[in-house]
Design a protein around this motif. Structure first.
Motif, PDB file in Angstrom:
ATOM      1  N   SER A  18       0.829  -1.214   0.000  1.00 27.77           N
ATOM      2  CA  SER A  18       0.000   0.000   0.000  1.00 27.77           C
ATOM      3  C   SER A  18       0.860   1.260   0.000  1.00 27.77           C
ATOM      4  O   SER A  18       0.602   2.207  -0.755  1.00 27.77           O
ATOM      5  N   ALA A  19       1.891   1.279   0.842  1.00 25.25           N
ATOM      6  CA  ALA A  19       2.773   2.449   0.898  1.00 25.25           C
ATOM      7  C   ALA A  19       3.546   2.619  -0.401  1.00 25.25           C
ATOM      8  O   ALA A  19       3.775   3.745  -0.866  1.00 25.25           O
ATOM      9  N   MET A  20       3.934   1.516  -1.016  1.00 27.38           N
ATOM     10  CA  MET A  20       4.707   1.581  -2.255  1.00 27.38           C
ATOM     11  C   MET A  20       3.848   2.014  -3.435  1.00 27.38           C
ATOM     12  O   MET A  20       4.317   2.714  -4.339  1.00 27.38           O
ATOM     13  N   ILE A  21       2.575   1.630  -3.446  1.00 27.88           N
ATOM     14  CA  ILE A  21       1.668   2.072  -4.505  1.00 27.88           C
ATOM     15  C   ILE A  21       1.488   3.588  -4.445  1.00 27.88           C
ATOM     16  O   ILE A  21       1.424   4.270  -5.475  1.00 27.88           O
ATOM     17  N   ASP A  22       1.431   4.131  -3.227  1.00 27.51           N
ATOM     18  CA  ASP A  22       1.344   5.587  -3.078  1.00 27.51           C
ATOM     19  C   ASP A  22       2.575   6.265  -3.674  1.00 27.51           C
ATOM     20  O   ASP A  22       2.463   7.282  -4.374  1.00 27.51           O
ATOM     21  N   VAL A  23       3.749   5.705  -3.416  1.00 31.86           N
ATOM     22  CA  VAL A  23       4.979   6.277  -3.966  1.00 31.86           C
ATOM     23  C   VAL A  23       5.001   6.134  -5.485  1.00 31.86           C
ATOM     24  O   VAL A  23       5.472   7.028  -6.197  1.00 31.86           O
ATOM     25  N   ARG A  24       4.486   5.021  -5.990  1.00 34.90           N
ATOM     26  CA  ARG A  24       4.422   4.849  -7.443  1.00 34.90           C
ATOM     27  C   ARG A  24       3.604   5.964  -8.088  1.00 34.90           C
ATOM     28  O   ARG A  24       4.019   6.544  -9.105  1.00 34.90           O
ATOM     29  N   LEU A  65       5.283   4.045   5.612  1.00 35.67           N
ATOM     30  CA  LEU A  65       5.559   2.840   6.403  1.00 35.67           C
ATOM     31  C   LEU A  65       5.491   3.135   7.899  1.00 35.67           C
ATOM     32  O   LEU A  65       4.936   2.351   8.678  1.00 35.67           O
ATOM     33  N   GLN A  66       6.046   4.264   8.309  1.00 37.17           N
ATOM     34  CA  GLN A  66       6.041   4.617   9.732  1.00 37.17           C
ATOM     35  C   GLN A  66       4.636   4.900  10.235  1.00 37.17           C
ATOM     36  O   GLN A  66       4.332   4.671  11.409  1.00 37.17           O
ATOM     37  N   THR A  67       3.766   5.366   9.360  1.00 34.38           N
ATOM     38  CA  THR A  67       2.379   5.635   9.742  1.00 34.38           C
ATOM     39  C   THR A  67       1.576   4.348   9.890  1.00 34.38           C
ATOM     40  O   THR A  67       0.741   4.223  10.796  1.00 34.38           O
ATOM     41  N   SER A  68       1.828   3.384   9.024  1.00 39.10           N
ATOM     42  CA  SER A  68       0.984   2.186   8.987  1.00 39.10           C
ATOM     43  C   SER A  68       1.521   1.011   9.792  1.00 39.10           C
ATOM     44  O   SER A  68       0.744   0.149  10.219  1.00 39.10           O
ATOM     45  N   ILE A  69       2.821   0.960  10.023  1.00 38.96           N
ATOM     46  CA  ILE A  69       3.411  -0.181  10.739  1.00 38.96           C
ATOM     47  C   ILE A  69       3.620   0.199  12.200  1.00 38.96           C
ATOM     48  O   ILE A  69       4.336   1.159  12.502  1.00 38.96           O
TER      49      ILE A  69
END
Length: 299
Positions: A18-24, A65-69
């Motif tokens: 999810s975090a990586m899709i946002d960066v994409r 990542l820091q927000t979700s993990i």
């Protein structure tokens, strides 16, 4: 043994995707408006817009990542370097934009986000994810410890098992990582020798210098590429995740310096920065073709 359970690794992988899709989505916007990458200078090369884009993307990924993990984690990022106190329960290897120099030039053939998670207490690799940045199919590859490798795209949103075709093709497709002339010249003798042998032995083979790096290794896991020669070498942040995905699919990664299987691990009792910044020339792909190329180089 790592105390991480399968359900925890599945959740960790899902949150990472999810975090990586946002960066994409963020990086794709920069393709059309690269001037926004000038906002923050990079520690490595202050005047390089590619490095600035890398840093923006890396910070955005870290924030997500820091927000979700819900656990503190250490990390090594290509731009920020090593941030690790030694008592964190997770450790991430981050390559937020692999191929930014080509992306900002409009070369939309290459680019990916790579993320690998480790348990620093046991040294075990837990999970790896590679998200393709430029393909319209929105390809995502992943691997989880004791489960294996998976892939998904815009048409198959649920992860599917990733298994490499075992039989070698009669018309193999080989790729090299060399996209910079100075790198190709540095390894001219090796490259020419390998290429000449492959052409002579397999006249039906196809060759490319575009399908390389982390997305190339992941495409090799599909069988779309039969062998990828990375003569210049990759570093931990852009090698370990893709190599784990390919291995989990049944492929083989071999380090050229030793002729042995590429190590996809970190020794947390040693010098982390030195380990992660060391370059590892390697060959990845179908075990048959990797073995053939290694035999040639050894001779």
């Amino acid at each position: 043994m790592s105390p991480w359970a399968g359900s925890q690794l599945a959740e960790l992988t899902t949150l990472s995707v999810s975090a990586m899709i946002d960066v994409r989505s963020f990086v794709r916007c920069q393709i059309w408006d690269p001037s926004s990458a000038d906002l923050i200078p990079s520690k490595k090369e202050v005047l390089n817009p590619c490095r600035r884009l890398d840093l923006l993307a890396e910070r955005r990924l870290l924030s997500g990542l820091q927000t979700s993990i819900p656990l503190e984690f250490g990390y090594y990022g290509e731009e920020e370097g090593l941030v690790f106190q030694g008592n964190e329960r997770l450790f991430a290897l981050i390559d937020a934009v692999d191929g930014s120099d080509l992306i900002l030039r409009g070369r939309e053939l290459f680019g990916a986000i790579s993320l690998a998670w480790f348990d620093p207490w046991s040294g075990q690799l837990l999970s790896a994810v590679v998200v393709d940045l430029v393909s319209s199919a929105n390809l995502i590859w992943s691997w989880r410890a004791e489960v294996g490798s998976f892939w998904q795209n815009a048409f198959l949103p649920a992860p599917q098992p990733l298994v490499m075709p075992k039989e070698p093709r009669e018309d193999p497709f080989f790729a090299t990582v060399s996209i910079k002339p100075q790198m190709e010249l540095k390894f001219e003798n090796q490259y020419d020798k390998v290429l000449k042998w492959l052409v002579e032995q397999y006249p039906r083979a196809r060759f490319s210098k575009s399908h390389c790096g982390s997305p190339g290794v992941c495409r090799a896991a599909h069988g779309a590429i039969d062998a990828l020669l990375h003569l210049y070498g990759g570093q931990g942040h852009d090698v370990i995740g893709p190599a784990a995905i390919l291995k989990g699919a049944g492929g083989l990664n071999v380090a050229l310096q030793s002729g042995e299987e590429l190590q996809i691990k970190i020794d947390f009792s040693g010098d982390l920065a030195e380990q992660l910044e060391e370059r590892h020339p390697f060959v990845s792909g179908n075990p048959y073709w990797v073995d053939q190329i290694i035999k040639l180089l050894a001779s």
